[in-house]
Design a protein around this motif. Structure first.
Motif, PDB file in Angstrom:
ATOM      1  N   LYS A 145       5.663  -0.825   1.995  1.00  0.00           N
ATOM      2  CA  LYS A 145       6.584  -1.032   3.124  1.00  0.00           C
ATOM      3  C   LYS A 145       7.198  -2.429   3.081  1.00  0.00           C
ATOM      4  O   LYS A 145       6.477  -3.421   3.058  1.00  0.00           O
ATOM      5  CB  LYS A 145       5.801  -0.841   4.430  1.00  0.00           C
ATOM      6  CG  LYS A 145       6.629  -0.957   5.684  1.00  0.00           C
ATOM      7  CD  LYS A 145       5.826  -0.638   6.916  1.00  0.00           C
ATOM      8  CE  LYS A 145       4.799  -1.720   7.234  1.00  0.00           C
ATOM      9  NZ  LYS A 145       4.318  -1.632   8.620  1.00  0.00           N
ATOM     10  N   THR A 203       8.817   4.943  -2.173  1.00  0.00           N
ATOM     11  CA  THR A 203       7.572   4.427  -1.590  1.00  0.00           C
ATOM     12  C   THR A 203       6.901   3.482  -2.567  1.00  0.00           C
ATOM     13  O   THR A 203       6.170   3.916  -3.449  1.00  0.00           O
ATOM     14  CB  THR A 203       6.587   5.574  -1.312  1.00  0.00           C
ATOM     15  OG1 THR A 203       6.410   6.306  -2.529  1.00  0.00           O
ATOM     16  CG2 THR A 203       7.087   6.521  -0.251  1.00  0.00           C
ATOM     17  N   ARG A 219       8.514   1.882   7.371  1.00  0.00           N
ATOM     18  CA  ARG A 219       7.843   2.467   6.206  1.00  0.00           C
ATOM     19  C   ARG A 219       8.664   3.636   5.683  1.00  0.00           C
ATOM     20  O   ARG A 219       9.467   4.211   6.412  1.00  0.00           O
ATOM     21  CB  ARG A 219       6.452   2.968   6.592  1.00  0.00           C
ATOM     22  CG  ARG A 219       6.455   4.230   7.470  1.00  0.00           C
ATOM     23  CD  ARG A 219       5.085   4.451   8.033  1.00  0.00           C
ATOM     24  NE  ARG A 219       4.913   5.712   8.744  1.00  0.00           N
ATOM     25  CZ  ARG A 219       5.383   5.997   9.941  1.00  0.00           C
ATOM     26  NH1 ARG A 219       6.154   5.125  10.574  1.00  0.00           N
ATOM     27  NH2 ARG A 219       5.129   7.152  10.515  1.00  0.00           N
ATOM     28  N   ARG A 220       8.442   3.987   4.417  1.00  0.00           N
ATOM     29  CA  ARG A 220       9.109   5.137   3.811  1.00  0.00           C
ATOM     30  C   ARG A 220       8.134   6.314   3.761  1.00  0.00           C
ATOM     31  O   ARG A 220       6.964   6.124   3.419  1.00  0.00           O
ATOM     32  CB  ARG A 220       9.599   4.824   2.389  1.00  0.00           C
ATOM     33  CG  ARG A 220      10.897   4.057   2.314  1.00  0.00           C
ATOM     34  CD  ARG A 220      10.776   2.605   2.705  1.00  0.00           C
ATOM     35  NE  ARG A 220       9.834   1.866   1.880  1.00  0.00           N
ATOM     36  CZ  ARG A 220      10.184   1.128   0.833  1.00  0.00           C
ATOM     37  NH1 ARG A 220      11.446   0.990   0.505  1.00  0.00           N
ATOM     38  NH2 ARG A 220       9.282   0.453   0.121  1.00  0.00           N
ATOM     39  N   ILE A 221       8.616   7.478   4.091  1.00  0.00           N
ATOM     40  CA  ILE A 221       7.783   8.683   4.033  1.00  0.00           C
ATOM     41  C   ILE A 221       8.488   9.704   3.145  1.00  0.00           C
ATOM     42  O   ILE A 221       9.664   9.998   3.355  1.00  0.00           O
ATOM     43  CB  ILE A 221       7.599   9.286   5.448  1.00  0.00           C
ATOM     44  CG1 ILE A 221       6.862   8.306   6.362  1.00  0.00           C
ATOM     45  CG2 ILE A 221       6.859  10.614   5.372  1.00  0.00           C
ATOM     46  CD1 ILE A 221       6.908   8.684   7.830  1.00  0.00           C
ATOM     47  N   THR A 228       0.831  -1.210   0.000  1.00  0.00           N
ATOM     48  CA  THR A 228       0.000   0.000   0.000  1.00  0.00           C
ATOM     49  C   THR A 228       0.861   1.254   0.000  1.00  0.00           C
ATOM     50  O   THR A 228       1.878   1.318   0.688  1.00  0.00           O
ATOM     51  CB  THR A 228      -0.923  -0.006   1.238  1.00  0.00           C
ATOM     52  OG1 THR A 228      -1.802  -1.124   1.142  1.00  0.00           O
ATOM     53  CG2 THR A 228      -1.746   1.269   1.326  1.00  0.00           C
ATOM     54  N   ILE A 229       0.435   2.218  -0.787  1.00  0.00           N
ATOM     55  CA  ILE A 229       1.058   3.543  -0.771  1.00  0.00           C
ATOM     56  C   ILE A 229      -0.059   4.565  -0.560  1.00  0.00           C
ATOM     57  O   ILE A 229      -1.016   4.619  -1.335  1.00  0.00           O
ATOM     58  CB  ILE A 229       1.805   3.841  -2.093  1.00  0.00           C
ATOM     59  CG1 ILE A 229       2.885   2.771  -2.352  1.00  0.00           C
ATOM     60  CG2 ILE A 229       2.458   5.228  -2.038  1.00  0.00           C
ATOM     61  CD1 ILE A 229       2.956   2.322  -3.770  1.00  0.00           C
ATOM     62  N   ASP A 253       3.821   2.913   3.618  1.00  0.00           N
ATOM     63  CA  ASP A 253       4.562   3.886   2.808  1.00  0.00           C
ATOM     64  C   ASP A 253       3.636   5.050   2.460  1.00  0.00           C
ATOM     65  O   ASP A 253       2.492   4.834   2.044  1.00  0.00           O
ATOM     66  CB  ASP A 253       5.067   3.233   1.512  1.00  0.00           C
ATOM     67  CG  ASP A 253       6.412   2.545   1.690  1.00  0.00           C
ATOM     68  OD1 ASP A 253       6.890   2.470   2.841  1.00  0.00           O
ATOM     69  OD2 ASP A 253       6.978   2.079   0.683  1.00  0.00           O
ATOM     70  N   MET A 254       4.148   6.275   2.621  1.00  0.00           N
ATOM     71  CA  MET A 254       3.289   7.450   2.403  1.00  0.00           C
ATOM     72  C   MET A 254       4.052   8.555   1.672  1.00  0.00           C
ATOM     73  O   MET A 254       5.248   8.738   1.866  1.00  0.00           O
ATOM     74  CB  MET A 254       2.811   8.039   3.747  1.00  0.00           C
ATOM     75  CG  MET A 254       1.920   7.168   4.594  1.00  0.00           C
ATOM     76  SD  MET A 254       0.188   7.104   4.088  1.00  0.00           S
ATOM     77  CE  MET A 254      -0.429   8.725   4.507  1.00  0.00           C
TER      78      MET A 254
END
Lengths: 264, 361
Positions: free
Chosen positions: B207, B204, B213-215, A56-57, A75-76
């Protein structure tokens, strides 16, 4: 019940509810009573239940939920004001197998980002848009939003929204439902347990549509309170929302499986 | 030798995007660069390489599509012309802040405002001094031929990913529209999804299992952290200034005067050199290829050699001339000559300006 200690109670077999790991432990930046936290949690629960946490993004907006990426453990990308649907469009186009969603407020989605919203919907991008409508600009201190009700007082409509001079509130959800590119359009709330259950079901349907490759965009509006912006207690804000927001922004599905639902 | 073709500059740019292994192009039509998206659509890059091409609803959307897709580690590009590039400034600022690699081509036309659709170089300030808000830089490459419109595309992608920064290819309506022979480079492979995931851990694209996670964001509400981020960006810009300057010199060895010109103006200046030398005037040319980082050392070298004066030849009211003056610091004469509004100067006009402003003055 005497003699029970905390250790006796906190056992895996006694667990009835657990915060999803897809919500971080960071303290929410939202005002007590605000619906954002619940909406965040529901989206993350749905993604977890669908088993998509690694695929998911998410795209965060500008507004109160500008920091959504601090709380959502996927991920955002943080988009410029109003541009989340364009950002999400491109992510989905280059990673068609991933799950892509935007999370946007009313100013972001229905004012500055109207073009991006309408065109992503009209192209039928296979993404989910979650739209939080609280009828006010919360982050900047309670100014008039495109969804502010007629007569409603805000810091830029201090005597109430005068529609002749300030325009009418925009029912953008009904508007996007008319576009052939939207597959599922619904309006929900998260202020009661019943509403939360319904909203979660709607969100799950929206994400499932995307995973199943249904032809079009799924759009979930959540009418929420803004007790700080409305200058009410959380309880009063919820009552005011039921009495004033819901008659104008009626809850329920507007479009399902690509078909508009006829009002009886 | 690669495949030879007669192409417009805009077409060469588009073909180069496909051959460079770009994953996506997002754009909006505007004269004089609409051939870029037209060519891409007619070439069906989805079938040739799997490259995505999408006509966006505006330049605002295009640049934000670059933010999105570029943020996932994919090779992405857009192109436009001056008014459209103005609309992209917000997005470019966010892209620079969030350190997302991408390539933006500006086929410059006359301004300000709607201006006209003829060639100009009046977007120099916008390209090299920022344009959007905040302290950031773009790497800016200025092709002066159709060949370079092609060659600078893979170079731009390399720089964009090496430094995680947006790169601009700035040409003008002349280079975009004219046809020249171009030697096309061979098709490069697009990275597979697995290679993208492996190569760009910051991107991104979901994850990773067992990892954070990547921001991607340009926001930091903590002023001290944002200041630190700015220092990080500046350190990167200093490294680029150190390593990535490109320029070319022509007849500078014995020159008493030097013209400084890029893109179309540099081509015209070449003819001026010929005319001037026929009259016994020893003039040379410095052609900045990177407008940022600017070839300061090259100019400094000739200041040290005692050059009698520099003439900045640009199709603007005098923009790049300021960067020459920043290097020269009053040690020798620096003048500007240029036609604007879509008017292209002739080699004779440039020679006349050289005589009047530098030699006679």
């Amino acid at each position: 019940m005497s003699g029970l200690t905390v250790q006796d109670i906190v056992k895996p077999e006694n667990l009835v509810y657990k915060k999803t790991d897809l919500m971080t432990d960071k303290t929410l930046s939202y005002c007590p009573g605000c619906g954002h936290g619940t909406a965040h949690r529901l989206i993350m629960e749905v993604i977890e239940e669908l088993g998509k946490e690694h695929e998911t993004i998410g795209v965060a907006p500008v507004g109160c939920s500008v920091l959504a990426y601090e709380f959502m453990n996927v991920d955002m990308q943080e988009a410029a004001h109003g541009r989340a649907p364009a950002v999400a469009t491109a992510i989905k186009r280059v990673w068609p197998g991933k799950v892509v969603f935007t999370y946007q407020g009313d100013g972001d989605l229905a004012a500055i980002g109207t073009a991006e919203t309408i065109h992503a919907c009209n192209r039928g991008e296979k993404i989910v848009i979650v739209f939080i409508n609280n009828g006010i600009y919360g982050m900047t201190g309670g100014q008039m939003a495109p969804t502010t009700l007629p007569g409603m007082k805000t810091s830029t409509s201090p005597y109430g929204r005068e529609v002749v001079a300030m325009g009418n509130p925009l029912k953008i959800t009904e508007l996007v439902a008319q576009l052939p590119g939207t597959y599922f359009v619904t309006r929900q709330a998260v202020h009661t347990a019943v509403a939360v259950r319904k909203a979660k079901k709607a969100l799950k349907k929206a994400f499932q549509n995307q995973i199943d490759g249904k032809p079009g965009l799924s759009f979930v509006e959540i009418v929420s309170n803004c007790n700080s912006g409305w200058k009410m207690t959380p309880v009063d804000a919820n009552i005011w929302m039921e009495e004033n927001m819901f008659p104008f922004y009626q809850l329920g599905d507007i479009k399902k499986d690509g078909q508009l639902i006829e009002k009886k | 030798m690669g495949e030879l073709k007669l192409m417009k500059g805009n077409e060469a740019l588009a073909e180069a995007a496909i051959r460079a292994g770009a994953d996506a192009y997002f754009g909006y039509p505007i004269t004089p660069q609409s051939e870029v998206i037209e060519y891409l659509m007619s070439e069906k890059p989805e079938e040739r390489t799997g490259m995505v091409v999408l006509q966006a609803e505006s330049e605002v959307a295009s640049i934000n599509m670059l933010y999105g897709a570029g943020g996932t580690g994919k090779k992405v590009m857009t192109s436009s012309s001056s008014p459209g590039i103005s609309l992209m400034q917000e997005g470019l600022s966010y892209i620079a802040g969030a350190e997302i690699p991408c390539v933006v081509a500006n086929v410059v036309r006359g301004g300000p405002g709607l201006g006209d659709i003829q060639p100009a170089q009046s977007d120099y300030f916008q390209a090299v001094k920022g344009g959007g808000h905040g302290d950031y830089r773009l790497i800016v490459l200025a092709p002066s031929s159709v060949q370079e419109m092609s060659d600078f595309v893979p170079l731009s992608f390399d720089l964009a990913f090496k430094y995680r920064t947006p790169v601009m290819i700035i040409s003008d309506g002349l280079i975009g529209q004219m046809m020249e022979k171009v030697e096309l480079f061979d098709q490069m492979d697009r990275l597979t999804d697995e290679e993208v995931i492996e190569k760009y851990p910051w991107a991104t694209n979901g994850k990773p299992v067992g990892k954070e996670r990547r921001i991607l964001t340009s926001l930091d509400l903590d002023p001290h952290k944002l200041e630190k981020h700015n220092h990080h960006l500046q350190a990167k810009y200093r490294e680029i200034e150190e390593k990535e300057v490109l320029s070319e010199t022509l007849h500078c060895d014995d020159a008493e005067y030097i013209m400084v010109a890029y893109g179309s103006s540099a081509r015209i200046a070449q003819k001026t050199i010929q005319l001037a030398r026929e009259e016994g005037i020893k003039v040379g040319l410095i052609r900045p290829i990177t407008l940022w980082p600017y070839p300061k050392k090259e100019i400094e070298k000739y200041v040290q050699k005692g050059i009698k004066g520099f003439l900045s030849v640009e199709m603007s009211m005098g923009q790049m001339v300021e960067d020459i003056r920043l290097v020269v610091e009053g040690r020798t004469k620096v003048e500007h000559f240029g036609r604007v509004g879509g008017v292209i100067h002739s080699p004779e006009e440039v020679l006349e300006a050289l005589k009047q402003k530098l030699i006679g003055g």
